[in-house]
Design an enzyme around this catalytic site. Structure first.
Site, PDB file in Angstrom:
ATOM      1  N   ASP A   1      -4.107  -5.013   0.377  1.00  0.00           N
ATOM      2  CA  ASP A   1      -4.502  -4.472   1.672  1.00  0.00           C
ATOM      3  C   ASP A   1      -5.948  -4.897   1.906  1.00  0.00           C
ATOM      4  OD1 ASP A   1      -5.280  -3.016   3.861  1.00  0.00           O
ATOM      5  OD2 ASP A   1      -4.621  -1.074   3.096  1.00  0.00           O
TER       6      ASP A   1
ATOM      7  N   GLU B   1      -3.788   2.023  -3.063  1.00  0.00           N
ATOM      8  CA  GLU B   1      -3.927   3.419  -2.652  1.00  0.00           C
ATOM      9  C   GLU B   1      -2.997   4.332  -3.459  1.00  0.00           C
ATOM     10  OE1 GLU B   1      -5.171   5.586   1.501  1.00  0.00           O
ATOM     11  OE2 GLU B   1      -4.139   3.677   1.668  1.00  0.00           O
TER      12      GLU B   1
ATOM     13  N   ASP C   1      -2.041  -6.482   5.512  1.00  0.00           N
ATOM     14  CA  ASP C   1      -1.665  -6.736   4.120  1.00  0.00           C
ATOM     15  C   ASP C   1      -1.354  -8.222   3.980  1.00  0.00           C
ATOM     16  OD1 ASP C   1      -1.253  -3.764   3.054  1.00  0.00           O
ATOM     17  OD2 ASP C   1      -0.367  -3.910   5.058  1.00  0.00           O
TER      18      ASP C   1
ATOM     19  N   ASN D   1      -7.519  -4.713   4.778  1.00  0.00           N
ATOM     20  CA  ASN D   1      -8.135  -3.960   5.867  1.00  0.00           C
ATOM     21  C   ASN D   1      -8.841  -4.889   6.846  1.00  0.00           C
ATOM     22  OD1 ASN D   1      -7.608  -1.111   5.932  1.00  0.00           O
ATOM     23  ND2 ASN D   1      -8.615  -0.955   3.933  1.00  0.00           N
TER      24      ASN D   1
ATOM     25  N   ASP E   1       2.545   4.447   5.478  1.00  0.00           N
ATOM     26  CA  ASP E   1       2.308   3.841   6.793  1.00  0.00           C
ATOM     27  C   ASP E   1       2.263   2.316   6.707  1.00  0.00           C
ATOM     28  OD1 ASP E   1      -0.045   4.079   5.349  1.00  0.00           O
ATOM     29  OD2 ASP E   1      -1.149   5.146   6.906  1.00  0.00           O
ATOM     30  N   HIS E   2       2.384   1.760   5.491  1.00  0.00           N
ATOM     31  CA  HIS E   2       2.504   0.315   5.282  1.00  0.00           C
ATOM     32  C   HIS E   2       3.936  -0.013   4.859  1.00  0.00           C
ATOM     33  CE1 HIS E   2      -1.957  -0.631   4.852  1.00  0.00           C
ATOM     34  NE2 HIS E   2      -1.937   0.693   4.786  1.00  0.00           N
TER      35      HIS E   2
ATOM     36  N   ASN F   1       0.874  -1.170   0.000  1.00  0.00           N
ATOM     37  CA  ASN F   1       0.000   0.000   0.000  1.00  0.00           C
ATOM     38  C   ASN F   1       0.911   1.220   0.000  1.00  0.00           C
ATOM     39  OD1 ASN F   1      -1.497   2.294   0.926  1.00  0.00           O
ATOM     40  ND2 ASN F   1      -3.119   0.925   1.615  1.00  0.00           N
TER      41      ASN F   1
END
Length: 264
Positions: free
Chosen positions: A150, A37, A221, A152, A250-251, A10
């Site tokens: 991802d 993203e 992920d 989520n 942030d991943h 991501n």
């Protein structure tokens, strides 16, 4: 079967993080990289730059939000599907499917679902149901297949540093976790968890409250392998060093390697 490294990342904005993406591709050299993203329309996707780095590209962008891409080292991904069956009217760019290096690859960015309850969580569950339905056909297609992205979803409490402060989050809801378990029950192998059954392995660290320095992470992920691909699984891990770079997502990239022969 080729010896392959397949990764999911991501990127959280491909335009602002292109240098970081290029540095990772050069250092780790995945054969297949699924990105999520992108946060950019198709016209702003850096295709020429990635091709110059040795990667063929397939992408579905969207201004400001979402967006998915499949990169193939020294190859061109052959598009199979754009969007999930049952979500034809969905305007959000969240699913791409392609044949790459002899593997069928489904790259996905499952909806976050927050705040919950509410329409965003309802959309998350609707999308998840369509994924489960489509995944059944991919599981049974007779071709080596990976679902990477991802999701989520924090599958269990082992996959989060501290579940107490996240109990109301859409990523930990019983309905979310039940959907993920239904997916696995079809016969998909959660590669990272399979090879690291007891470890706290994270793929995401929030920007807030010092999560990265404290290693206060989440595992959201995932790379899921169908029964035709799972026997070739050799290794799995997270390129956590990427999260420590300047202007990092942030991943961190999550990856698997495949052996040329069945291992089990």
């Amino acid at each position: 079967m080729k010896a392959l490294k397949i990764a999911t990342f991501n990127i959280n904005g491909i335009r602002s993080r292109l240098p970081a993406l290029l540095a990772w591709l050069e250092r780790e050299q995945p054969d297949i990289a699924c990105l999520q993203e992108l946060k950019a329309p198709d016209k702003d996707f850096p295709r020429a730059t990635l091709e110059a780095a040795g990667y063929g590209c397939l992408y579905q962008g969207q201004p400001a939000w979402n967006g998915v891409a499949i990169l193939a080292r020294d190859s061109e991904p052959l598009e199979v599907r754009r969007g999930l069956p049952g979500m034809q009217d969905d305007s959000q760019a969240r699913y791409l499917e392609a044949a790459v290096h002899g593997i069928l690859v489904g790259c996905l960015y499952l909806p976050n679902g927050n705040p919950q309850p509410g329409p965003k969580f309802d959309y998350k569950l609707q999308w998840f149901e369509c994924l489960i339905a489509h995944a059944q056909s991919l599981r049974d297609n007779g071709h080596p297949t990976v679902l990477a992205g991802d999701f989520n979803v924090v599958p269990t409490d082992l996959d989060i540093y501290d579940p107490r402060s996240w109990r109301k989050d859409a990523l930990l809801q019983p309905e979310t976790r039940a959907c993920y378990q239904r997916l696995l029950a079809q016969g998909w192998l959660d590669a990272l968890r399979h090879l690291h059954p007891e470890e706290r392995v994270y793929t995401f660290w929030d920007y807030f409250r010092n999560h990265w320095p404290r290693n206060a992470g989440l595992r959201i992920d995932h790379l899921l392998l169908n029964p035709d691909l799972a026997p070739y699984l050799k290794a799995a891990g997270v390129d956590a060093w990427v999260r420590n770079e300047t202007k990092a997502s942030d991943h961190a990239p999550t990856w698997i390697t495949l052996s040329t022969r069945k291992r089990h």
